[in-house]
Design a protein around this motif. Structure first.
Motif, PDB file in Angstrom:
ATOM      1  N   ARG A  22       9.575 -11.333 -21.134  1.00  0.00           N
ATOM      2  CA  ARG A  22       8.675 -10.401 -20.437  1.00  0.00           C
ATOM      3  C   ARG A  22       7.311 -10.346 -21.122  1.00  0.00           C
ATOM      4  NH1 ARG A  22      13.394  -7.292 -20.597  1.00  0.00           N
ATOM      5  NH2 ARG A  22      12.516  -5.982 -22.243  1.00  0.00           N
ATOM      6  N   ASP A  23       7.325 -10.371 -22.458  1.00  0.00           N
ATOM      7  CA  ASP A  23       6.056 -10.349 -23.190  1.00  0.00           C
ATOM      8  C   ASP A  23       5.218 -11.584 -22.857  1.00  0.00           C
ATOM      9  OD1 ASP A  23       6.859  -7.994 -24.368  1.00  0.00           O
ATOM     10  OD2 ASP A  23       7.497  -8.935 -26.244  1.00  0.00           O
ATOM     11  N   LEU A  24       5.865 -12.741 -22.731  1.00  0.00           N
ATOM     12  CA  LEU A  24       5.136 -13.956 -22.387  1.00  0.00           C
ATOM     13  C   LEU A  24       4.563 -13.875 -20.977  1.00  0.00           C
ATOM     14  CD1 LEU A  24       7.092 -17.068 -23.728  1.00  0.00           C
ATOM     15  CD2 LEU A  24       4.982 -16.060 -24.600  1.00  0.00           C
ATOM     16  N   GLU A  25       5.332 -13.376 -20.056  1.00  0.00           N
ATOM     17  CA  GLU A  25       4.827 -13.236 -18.686  1.00  0.00           C
ATOM     18  C   GLU A  25       3.567 -12.385 -18.660  1.00  0.00           C
ATOM     19  OE1 GLU A  25       8.684 -13.568 -15.730  1.00  0.00           O
ATOM     20  OE2 GLU A  25       8.168 -11.609 -16.579  1.00  0.00           O
ATOM     21  N   GLU A  26       3.571 -11.288 -19.404  1.00  0.00           N
ATOM     22  CA  GLU A  26       2.400 -10.421 -19.428  1.00  0.00           C
ATOM     23  C   GLU A  26       1.214 -11.113 -20.083  1.00  0.00           C
ATOM     24  OE1 GLU A  26       3.616  -6.828 -21.315  1.00  0.00           O
ATOM     25  OE2 GLU A  26       4.975  -6.235 -19.686  1.00  0.00           O
ATOM     26  N   SER A  27       1.477 -11.854 -21.172  1.00  0.00           N
ATOM     27  CA  SER A  27       0.406 -12.576 -21.851  1.00  0.00           C
ATOM     28  C   SER A  27      -0.168 -13.669 -20.958  1.00  0.00           C
ATOM     29  CB  SER A  27       0.930 -13.169 -23.156  1.00  0.00           C
ATOM     30  OG  SER A  27      -0.044 -13.984 -23.775  1.00  0.00           O
ATOM     31  N   TRP A  28       0.689 -14.444 -20.351  1.00  0.00           N
ATOM     32  CA  TRP A  28       0.239 -15.554 -19.511  1.00  0.00           C
ATOM     33  C   TRP A  28      -0.495 -15.067 -18.265  1.00  0.00           C
ATOM     34  CZ3 TRP A  28       5.449 -18.729 -19.558  1.00  0.00           C
ATOM     35  CH2 TRP A  28       5.581 -19.351 -20.809  1.00  0.00           C
ATOM     36  N   SER A  29       0.022 -14.033 -17.634  1.00  0.00           N
ATOM     37  CA  SER A  29      -0.650 -13.547 -16.425  1.00  0.00           C
ATOM     38  C   SER A  29      -2.034 -12.999 -16.764  1.00  0.00           C
ATOM     39  CB  SER A  29       0.204 -12.484 -15.722  1.00  0.00           C
ATOM     40  OG  SER A  29       0.444 -11.380 -16.578  1.00  0.00           O
ATOM     41  N   GLY A  30      -2.132 -12.300 -17.891  1.00  0.00           N
ATOM     42  CA  GLY A  30      -3.442 -11.823 -18.319  1.00  0.00           C
ATOM     43  C   GLY A  30      -4.389 -12.965 -18.636  1.00  0.00           C
ATOM     44  N   ARG A  31      -3.862 -14.009 -19.270  1.00  0.00           N
ATOM     45  CA  ARG A  31      -4.667 -15.178 -19.634  1.00  0.00           C
ATOM     46  C   ARG A  31      -5.235 -15.860 -18.387  1.00  0.00           C
ATOM     47  NH1 ARG A  31      -3.721 -18.721 -24.261  1.00  0.00           N
ATOM     48  NH2 ARG A  31      -4.859 -20.667 -23.981  1.00  0.00           N
ATOM     49  N   LEU A  32      -4.430 -15.881 -17.316  1.00  0.00           N
ATOM     50  CA  LEU A  32      -4.809 -16.612 -16.112  1.00  0.00           C
ATOM     51  C   LEU A  32      -5.418 -15.726 -15.034  1.00  0.00           C
ATOM     52  CD1 LEU A  32      -1.666 -18.906 -15.922  1.00  0.00           C
ATOM     53  CD2 LEU A  32      -3.954 -19.552 -16.713  1.00  0.00           C
ATOM     54  N   GLY A  33      -5.538 -14.420 -15.322  1.00  0.00           N
ATOM     55  CA  GLY A  33      -6.170 -13.515 -14.373  1.00  0.00           C
ATOM     56  C   GLY A  33      -5.361 -13.269 -13.122  1.00  0.00           C
ATOM     57  N   MET A  34      -4.052 -13.120 -13.287  1.00  0.00           N
ATOM     58  CA  MET A  34      -3.188 -12.826 -12.142  1.00  0.00           C
ATOM     59  C   MET A  34      -2.174 -11.779 -12.560  1.00  0.00           C
ATOM     60  SD  MET A  34      -0.730 -16.252 -12.059  1.00  0.00           S
ATOM     61  CE  MET A  34      -2.138 -17.379 -11.961  1.00  0.00           C
ATOM     62  N   THR A  35      -1.453 -11.248 -11.600  1.00  0.00           N
ATOM     63  CA  THR A  35      -0.419 -10.278 -11.913  1.00  0.00           C
ATOM     64  C   THR A  35       0.854 -11.001 -12.356  1.00  0.00           C
ATOM     65  OG1 THR A  35       0.515 -10.231  -9.680  1.00  0.00           O
ATOM     66  CG2 THR A  35      -1.327  -8.725 -10.154  1.00  0.00           C
ATOM     67  N   VAL A  36       1.727 -10.266 -13.034  1.00  0.00           N
ATOM     68  CA  VAL A  36       3.017 -10.829 -13.408  1.00  0.00           C
ATOM     69  C   VAL A  36       3.798 -11.239 -12.164  1.00  0.00           C
ATOM     70  CG1 VAL A  36       5.270 -10.284 -14.436  1.00  0.00           C
ATOM     71  CG2 VAL A  36       3.170  -9.580 -15.604  1.00  0.00           C
ATOM     72  N   GLU A  37       3.705 -10.437 -11.111  1.00  0.00           N
ATOM     73  CA  GLU A  37       4.423 -10.740  -9.880  1.00  0.00           C
ATOM     74  C   GLU A  37       3.923 -12.047  -9.274  1.00  0.00           C
ATOM     75  OE1 GLU A  37       3.139  -7.787 -10.704  1.00  0.00           O
ATOM     76  OE2 GLU A  37       5.061  -6.793 -11.098  1.00  0.00           O
ATOM     77  N   ASP A  38       2.618 -12.266  -9.311  1.00  0.00           N
ATOM     78  CA  ASP A  38       2.049 -13.507  -8.773  1.00  0.00           C
ATOM     79  C   ASP A  38       2.491 -14.693  -9.613  1.00  0.00           C
ATOM     80  OD1 ASP A  38       0.553 -15.221  -7.202  1.00  0.00           O
ATOM     81  OD2 ASP A  38      -1.316 -14.876  -8.299  1.00  0.00           O
ATOM     82  N   LEU A  39       2.480 -14.534 -10.931  1.00  0.00           N
ATOM     83  CA  LEU A  39       2.927 -15.604 -11.818  1.00  0.00           C
ATOM     84  C   LEU A  39       4.375 -15.978 -11.509  1.00  0.00           C
ATOM     85  CD1 LEU A  39       2.195 -16.161 -15.513  1.00  0.00           C
ATOM     86  CD2 LEU A  39       4.583 -15.922 -14.859  1.00  0.00           C
ATOM     87  N   ARG A  40       5.231 -14.969 -11.381  1.00  0.00           N
ATOM     88  CA  ARG A  40       6.639 -15.241 -11.092  1.00  0.00           C
ATOM     89  C   ARG A  40       6.798 -15.939  -9.753  1.00  0.00           C
ATOM     90  NH1 ARG A  40       9.042  -9.264 -12.618  1.00  0.00           N
ATOM     91  NH2 ARG A  40       9.051  -9.490 -14.913  1.00  0.00           N
ATOM     92  N   ALA A  41       6.060 -15.477  -8.761  1.00  0.00           N
ATOM     93  CA  ALA A  41       6.182 -16.047  -7.418  1.00  0.00           C
ATOM     94  C   ALA A  41       5.751 -17.512  -7.412  1.00  0.00           C
ATOM     95  CB  ALA A  41       5.346 -15.246  -6.427  1.00  0.00           C
ATOM     96  N   ARG A  42       4.685 -17.817  -8.105  1.00  0.00           N
ATOM     97  CA  ARG A  42       4.213 -19.205  -8.149  1.00  0.00           C
ATOM     98  C   ARG A  42       5.231 -20.116  -8.836  1.00  0.00           C
ATOM     99  NH1 ARG A  42      -2.177 -19.947  -9.076  1.00  0.00           N
ATOM    100  NH2 ARG A  42      -2.973 -18.213  -7.829  1.00  0.00           N
TER     101      ARG A  42
END
Length: 204
Positions: A22-42
């Motif tokens: 979960r921590d990585l998802e939050e870090s990565w989504s912030g890095r890429l300028g998207m939400t965690v939900e968008d990152l997961r969906a992609r």
């Protein structure tokens, strides 16, 4: 000969397997300028290979990962390194030292659910092969705990009978899976309790 069969994450490595993804998802989504939900969906839509039950698929996975997130090669490399740092955590020095002290008294082996690349990353950091043999990874065996096949394959590779093995894991389901195969199990909560359990097993 008696055997001690160890899990890695949360046992031989100090790491919280429940929080770091979960921590990585939050870090990565912030890095890429998207939400965690968008990152997961992609990532879900990308149909990436299952790295937990296959070997030799890591490069395909990370190419697909980068394409799904529209991340360039440098970003992907940074996120890949970040994942392995989180995945591996830190060495549980006390438990590793105790395992080393058991050589000559017991066989020492590992059974770990894993991702493609874990053997190389954990060996580079911790030199596990200098202590444990065999090291049974789910991505190499094609089966993961608590599936009974994972324990059967480990027993076969150890050349051991179930009653001669003590399994140590920090999660309930894998410990119960071992017990269903006739292997005694310890649910790891702290080093002192686990070490005491190992010593009792070897003394009997």
């Amino acid at each position: 000969m008696k055997w001690i069969l160890y899990d890695i994450g949360g046992v031989l490595e100090i790491v919280d397997d429940h929080s770091w993804p979960r921590d990585l998802e939050e870090s990565w989504s912030g890095r890429l300028g998207m939400t965690v939900e968008d990152l997961r969906a992609r990532l879900d839509a990308a149909a990436l290979p299952d790295t937990t039950l296959q070997t030799g698929v890591a490069e395909e996975y990370w190419r697909g990962f980068g394409a799904a997130l529209e991340a360039d090669d440098m970003e992907v490399a940074a996120m890949r390194a970040q994942l392995w740092d989180a995945y591996c955590g830190e060495a549980n020095i006390e438990l590793l030292d105790h395992a080393r002290s058991l050589r000559g008294r017991a066989g020492l082996a590992i059974l770990s659910n894993s991702g493609d690349g874990a053997r190389e990353e954990e060996e580079r950091r911790f030199g596990l092969s200098s202590i444990f043999d065999p090291i049974c990874y789910s991505h190499e065996q094609g089966v993961a705990k608590p599936d009974a096949g994972a324990y059967r394959m480990a027993l076969e590779r150890m050349g051991a009978s179930a009653e001669d093995v003590l399994f140590i894991d920090d999660n309930e389901a894998p410990a119960r899976g071992a017990e269903s195969c006739g292997i005694r199990a310890v649910l790891h909560r702290d080093n002192a309790t686990t070490i005491a359990a190992i010593e009792r097993f070897l003394a009997n």
